[in-house]
Scaffold this motif. Structure first.
Motif, PDB file in Angstrom:
ATOM      1  N   SER A   1       0.835  -1.209   0.000  1.00 22.40           N
ATOM      2  CA  SER A   1       0.000   0.000   0.000  1.00 22.40           C
ATOM      3  C   SER A   1       0.867   1.256   0.000  1.00 22.40           C
ATOM      4  O   SER A   1       0.606   2.200  -0.753  1.00 22.40           O
ATOM      5  N   GLY A   2       1.898   1.263   0.836  1.00 25.03           N
ATOM      6  CA  GLY A   2       2.817   2.403   0.879  1.00 25.03           C
ATOM      7  C   GLY A   2       3.521   2.596  -0.456  1.00 25.03           C
ATOM      8  O   GLY A   2       3.670   3.724  -0.948  1.00 25.03           O
ATOM      9  N   TRP A   3       3.968   1.513  -1.048  1.00 23.35           N
ATOM     10  CA  TRP A   3       4.629   1.551  -2.365  1.00 23.35           C
ATOM     11  C   TRP A   3       3.704   2.192  -3.405  1.00 23.35           C
ATOM     12  O   TRP A   3       4.104   3.058  -4.175  1.00 23.35           O
TER      13      TRP A   3
ATOM     14  N   LYS B   1       9.000  11.497  -4.295  1.00 22.22           N
ATOM     15  CA  LYS B   1       9.147  11.298  -5.731  1.00 22.22           C
ATOM     16  C   LYS B   1       8.867   9.833  -6.090  1.00 22.22           C
ATOM     17  O   LYS B   1       9.320   8.924  -5.410  1.00 22.22           O
ATOM     18  N   SER B   2       8.150   9.642  -7.184  1.00 22.08           N
ATOM     19  CA  SER B   2       7.848   8.297  -7.673  1.00 22.08           C
ATOM     20  C   SER B   2       9.136   7.615  -8.137  1.00 22.08           C
ATOM     21  O   SER B   2       9.953   8.223  -8.819  1.00 22.08           O
ATOM     22  N   PHE B   3       9.321   6.374  -7.745  1.00 23.04           N
ATOM     23  CA  PHE B   3      10.511   5.627  -8.148  1.00 23.04           C
ATOM     24  C   PHE B   3      10.158   4.360  -8.928  1.00 23.04           C
ATOM     25  O   PHE B   3      11.014   3.717  -9.505  1.00 23.04           O
ATOM     26  N   ASP B   4       8.878   4.009  -8.951  1.00 22.64           N
ATOM     27  CA  ASP B   4       8.430   2.809  -9.675  1.00 22.64           C
ATOM     28  C   ASP B   4       7.021   3.084 -10.209  1.00 22.64           C
ATOM     29  O   ASP B   4       6.032   2.635  -9.645  1.00 22.64           O
ATOM     30  N   PRO B   5       6.929   3.843 -11.322  1.00 19.23           N
ATOM     31  CA  PRO B   5       5.604   4.224 -11.820  1.00 19.23           C
ATOM     32  C   PRO B   5       4.770   3.015 -12.235  1.00 19.23           C
ATOM     33  O   PRO B   5       5.296   1.942 -12.500  1.00 19.23           O
ATOM     34  N   PHE B   6       3.459   3.249 -12.289  1.00 17.93           N
ATOM     35  CA  PHE B   6       2.524   2.214 -12.725  1.00 17.93           C
ATOM     36  C   PHE B   6       2.998   1.642 -14.043  1.00 17.93           C
ATOM     37  O   PHE B   6       3.414   2.389 -14.908  1.00 17.93           O
ATOM     38  N   PRO B   7       3.041   0.371 -14.235  1.00 14.97           N
ATOM     39  CA  PRO B   7       2.439  -0.778 -13.564  1.00 14.97           C
ATOM     40  C   PRO B   7       3.322  -1.426 -12.501  1.00 14.97           C
ATOM     41  O   PRO B   7       3.196  -2.625 -12.249  1.00 14.97           O
ATOM     42  N   PHE B   8       4.184  -0.675 -11.873  1.00  6.59           N
ATOM     43  CA  PHE B   8       4.995  -1.128 -10.738  1.00  6.59           C
ATOM     44  C   PHE B   8       5.868  -2.333 -11.090  1.00  6.59           C
ATOM     45  O   PHE B   8       5.789  -3.389 -10.461  1.00  6.59           O
ATOM     46  N   GLY B   9       6.699  -2.191 -12.074  1.00  7.80           N
ATOM     47  CA  GLY B   9       7.571  -3.269 -12.538  1.00  7.80           C
ATOM     48  C   GLY B   9       8.527  -3.772 -11.476  1.00  7.80           C
ATOM     49  O   GLY B   9       8.740  -4.984 -11.334  1.00  7.80           O
ATOM     50  N   VAL B  10       9.126  -2.850 -10.702  1.00 13.46           N
ATOM     51  CA  VAL B  10      10.068  -3.259  -9.655  1.00 13.46           C
ATOM     52  C   VAL B  10       9.324  -4.026  -8.563  1.00 13.46           C
ATOM     53  O   VAL B  10       9.802  -5.061  -8.082  1.00 13.46           O
ATOM     54  N   LEU B  11       8.152  -3.523  -8.178  1.00 14.44           N
ATOM     55  CA  LEU B  11       7.346  -4.215  -7.154  1.00 14.44           C
ATOM     56  C   LEU B  11       6.968  -5.616  -7.641  1.00 14.44           C
ATOM     57  O   LEU B  11       7.070  -6.582  -6.879  1.00 14.44           O
ATOM     58  N   ALA B  12       6.561  -5.733  -8.900  1.00 15.37           N
ATOM     59  CA  ALA B  12       6.194  -7.040  -9.448  1.00 15.37           C
ATOM     60  C   ALA B  12       7.384  -7.994  -9.429  1.00 15.37           C
ATOM     61  O   ALA B  12       7.229  -9.175  -9.091  1.00 15.37           O
ATOM     62  N   LEU B  13       8.566  -7.477  -9.768  1.00 15.38           N
ATOM     63  CA  LEU B  13       9.773  -8.307  -9.747  1.00 15.38           C
ATOM     64  C   LEU B  13      10.084  -8.790  -8.330  1.00 15.38           C
ATOM     65  O   LEU B  13      10.369  -9.972  -8.112  1.00 15.38           O
TER      66      LEU B  13
END
Length: 176
Positions: A60-62, A74-86
């Protein structure tokens, strides 16, 4: 003074059985490999509500940061959140492996218990067969008429053929 094993079992068979089962479980835990021990620790850590809540908060924080909901960050992983998905997919691969290691160990332990249970059952059957044979001989020797139940008793006094029994059971069980 340590009481001999047969006397302890006769004095309190329930406690003796509990102690024997507990010892088997302790022995099984001691036999774990280092990998299995690590796997058990990890699955205990991740298999609870705290881990779920931490993930919910983290994700949620991400998302809040990367949707620009929180001003000044500042955004570091814009939608579709590729880093989060990885990160999440990598984590799921490793957690799956640890869970499978634990399940394999538990299945092996369950199989050992089944074999032990089968062995105890077979010994009980052999003991009961012997007792019935002895009782039948005593009745004959004492002149007690057991003709009314002789056929039933006779079938129980014969030794059970485990292979034949397993084969018959296999034939009658439904296919998977």
């Amino acid at each position: 003074m340590d009481v001999p094993l047969p006397h302890r079992a006769a004095a309190n068979p329930t406690q003796f059985n509990i102690d024997a089962i507990a010892k088997l479980e302790h022995d099984a835990l001691e036999r774990r490999t280092p990998t299995e021990r690590v796997s058990d620790v990890i699955t205990k850590l991740v298999g609870n509500m705290g881990f779920l809540l931490a993930h919910l908060i983290l994700i949620s924080g991400w998302m809040l940061v990367n949707y620009h909901v929180i001003p000044g960050l500042k955004s570091f992983d814009p939608f579709p959140f590729g880093v989060l998905a990885l990160i999440v997919s990598s984590e799921s691969v490793f957690l799956t492996i640890f869970v499978l290691i634990r399940q394999t160990r538990m299945a092996r332990q369950s199989e050992r218990r089944s074999h032990l249970d089968l062995q105890v059952g077979m010994l009980s059957e052999q003991e009961l067969t012997t007792i019935l044979q002895m009782l039948q001989k005593l009745c004959q020797h004492m002149g007690v008429n057991v003709d009314s139940s002789k056929q039933e008793v006779q079938s129980f006094t014969e030794t059970t053929d485990v292979h034949k029994l397993a084969s018959e059971l296999e034939d009658k069980l439904p296919e998977e």
